[in-house]
Design a protein around this motif. Structure first.
Motif, PDB file in Angstrom:
ATOM      1  N   THR A 164       0.851  -1.187   0.000  1.00 32.00           N
ATOM      2  CA  THR A 164       0.000   0.000   0.000  1.00 32.00           C
ATOM      3  C   THR A 164       0.893   1.245   0.000  1.00 32.00           C
ATOM      4  O   THR A 164       2.114   1.160   0.177  1.00 32.00           O
ATOM      5  N   GLU A 166       1.463   5.590  -1.475  1.00 31.41           N
ATOM      6  CA  GLU A 166       1.298   6.535  -2.576  1.00 31.41           C
ATOM      7  C   GLU A 166       2.481   6.403  -3.530  1.00 31.41           C
ATOM      8  O   GLU A 166       3.549   6.971  -3.291  1.00 31.41           O
ATOM      9  N   ASP A 189      -4.776  -5.754 -19.037  1.00 34.38           N
ATOM     10  CA  ASP A 189      -6.116  -5.475 -18.538  1.00 34.38           C
ATOM     11  C   ASP A 189      -6.682  -6.730 -17.867  1.00 34.38           C
ATOM     12  O   ASP A 189      -6.491  -7.843 -18.368  1.00 34.38           O
ATOM     13  N   LYS A 199      -0.632 -12.501  -9.750  1.00 33.13           N
ATOM     14  CA  LYS A 199      -0.635 -11.059 -10.003  1.00 33.13           C
ATOM     15  C   LYS A 199       0.316 -10.695 -11.139  1.00 33.13           C
ATOM     16  O   LYS A 199       0.167  -9.663 -11.783  1.00 33.13           O
ATOM     17  N   ASP A 218      -3.179  -5.549 -14.315  1.00 31.50           N
ATOM     18  CA  ASP A 218      -3.480  -4.183 -13.915  1.00 31.50           C
ATOM     19  C   ASP A 218      -4.499  -4.187 -12.776  1.00 31.50           C
ATOM     20  O   ASP A 218      -5.334  -5.096 -12.678  1.00 31.50           O
ATOM     21  N   ARG A 219      -4.414  -3.172 -11.895  1.00 26.94           N
ATOM     22  CA  ARG A 219      -5.331  -3.088 -10.756  1.00 26.94           C
ATOM     23  C   ARG A 219      -5.315  -1.671 -10.192  1.00 26.94           C
ATOM     24  O   ARG A 219      -4.354  -0.917 -10.420  1.00 26.94           O
ATOM     25  N   PRO A 220      -6.386  -1.299  -9.484  1.00 33.90           N
ATOM     26  CA  PRO A 220      -6.455   0.058  -8.927  1.00 33.90           C
ATOM     27  C   PRO A 220      -5.372   0.358  -7.905  1.00 33.90           C
ATOM     28  O   PRO A 220      -4.932   1.505  -7.785  1.00 33.90           O
ATOM     29  N   ASN A 221      -4.935  -0.637  -7.141  1.00 36.61           N
ATOM     30  CA  ASN A 221      -3.904  -0.428  -6.130  1.00 36.61           C
ATOM     31  C   ASN A 221      -2.549  -0.302  -6.832  1.00 36.61           C
ATOM     32  O   ASN A 221      -1.859  -1.289  -7.088  1.00 36.61           O
ATOM     33  N   ARG A 222      -2.138   0.934  -7.121  1.00 32.61           N
ATOM     34  CA  ARG A 222      -0.916   1.161  -7.888  1.00 32.61           C
ATOM     35  C   ARG A 222       0.345   0.798  -7.080  1.00 32.61           C
ATOM     36  O   ARG A 222       1.361   0.416  -7.656  1.00 32.61           O
ATOM     37  N   LEU A 225       0.645  -2.829  -7.565  1.00 27.09           N
ATOM     38  CA  LEU A 225       1.057  -3.067  -8.949  1.00 27.09           C
ATOM     39  C   LEU A 225       2.559  -2.834  -9.086  1.00 27.09           C
ATOM     40  O   LEU A 225       3.268  -3.629  -9.703  1.00 27.09           O
TER      41      LEU A 225
END
Length: 309
Positions: A164, A166, A189, A199, A218-222, A225
């Motif tokens: 997790t 930023e 995608d 993953k 790909d996934r929202p949690n950059r 990723l």
């Protein structure tokens, strides 16, 4: 016309920075080893372990067969086992993974054959009747099994291993350094993902330039990723073209330790790596120390390449 020169960095300063990075990485790997021990003792891990214990422990030969047929396989069981033990069902149209299953039956104490074969053999053993013979291994037969990615139904307990934080432009930066690391990367995608619950994967060569091809879902949690990309880069650097299935667990420990260190150095929360490593280490709890040089060297290579961007 006046000119200005950019400040130069001396070799001494570069060496000092490298030494500091190396010491930091070693300290963090020591922290990680402690975190893995704590993770193994947690209730969450024990619940997960209870489920994993119900999966069969396959032989080296069968592990190779599974890997050859389905390199992304993570949890494998028979058709009925998925139904009766895990309340999951093999999806229609899935192709079985074939392994060799042992044939256990009563066998002649002298020739070792099952009663039906014993009758047609030249063995003359008759001291005890077949119904009193002990059971043993008399051969092998092909048997179909399926990976969890080929099934659907009740979810299995999962460990929270996601990174997790930023990451800002980290995903883009990691993508840009792929060629410098000798890797080709594709962010796929989710609708086009063909590697089950994985993953990311590093398993084939790019048809364009024959470099290791890393694919990540790909996934929202950059942040996660980015961590997955680092993990797969570590595989590409350390393990590409290595086919020894018995080394798989140690390779996963190496790759995830690199992802932990690099991610932490870049400001991500990679504490979930402790659960990931606890799952892969098994009884070999000293793998991190054994592979310290390989892990730190690969982490430093990725960080140095990022610094140059």
């Amino acid at each position: 016309m006046a000119t200005t020169s950019s400040p130069s960095v001396s070799f001494d300063e570069t060496d000092t920075r490298h030494d500091e990075m190396h010491r930091t990485i070693e300290q963090w790997l020591a922290d990680l080893a402690d975190d893995v021990s704590d993770a193994r003792a947690s209730k969450q891990f024990q619940a997960w372990l209870d489920v994993q214990s119900q999966f069969h422990d396959y032989s080296h030969r069968n592990t190779l067969l599974i890997t050859l047929q389905c390199p992304e396989a993570t949890k494998v069981a028979g058709y009925r086992t998925w139904q009766e033990v895990f309340d999951r069902y093999v999806q229609e149209g899935e192709s079985a993974i074939w392994i060799w299953a042992p044939i256990i039956t009563t066998q002649c104490p002298e020739c070792g054959n099952a009663p039906s074969y014993h009758e047609n053999s030249e063995c003359e053993y008759d001291e005890t009747p077949p119904e009193e013979w002990s059971e043993g291994l008399v051969g092998f037969k092909p048997a179909p099994v399926f990976d969890i990615s080929q099934t659907e139904g009740e979810p299995l307990p999962k460990l929270d291993t996601a990174a997790t934080g930023e990451p800002d432009t980290l995903v883009d930066d990691l993508t840009h350094i792929a060629s410098d690391l000798g890797v080709t990367i594709r962010i796929v995608d989710p609708d086009e993902w063909r590697h089950g619950e994985a993953k990311g994967v590093c398993q084939s060569r790019s048809v364009q330039d024959l470099t290791p091809l890393v694919e990540v879902k790909d996934r929202p949690n950059r942040a996660d990723l980015a961590s997955t990309i680092i993990h797969e880069y570590a595989h590409a650097i350390l393990h590409f073209d290595i086919t020894d299935a018995t080394e798989r667990a140690k390779r996963e420990v190496e790759a995830e330790a690199v992802a932990y260190v690099v991610g932490r150095y870049l400001g991500l929360d990679t504490s979930g790596s402790a659960f990931y490593l606890a799952a892969w280490q098994g009884e070999e709890t000293d793998v991190l120390q054994e592979r310290l040089g390989r892990i730190s060297g690969t982490a430093e290579e990725i960080l140095s390449t990022l610094d140059a961007v």
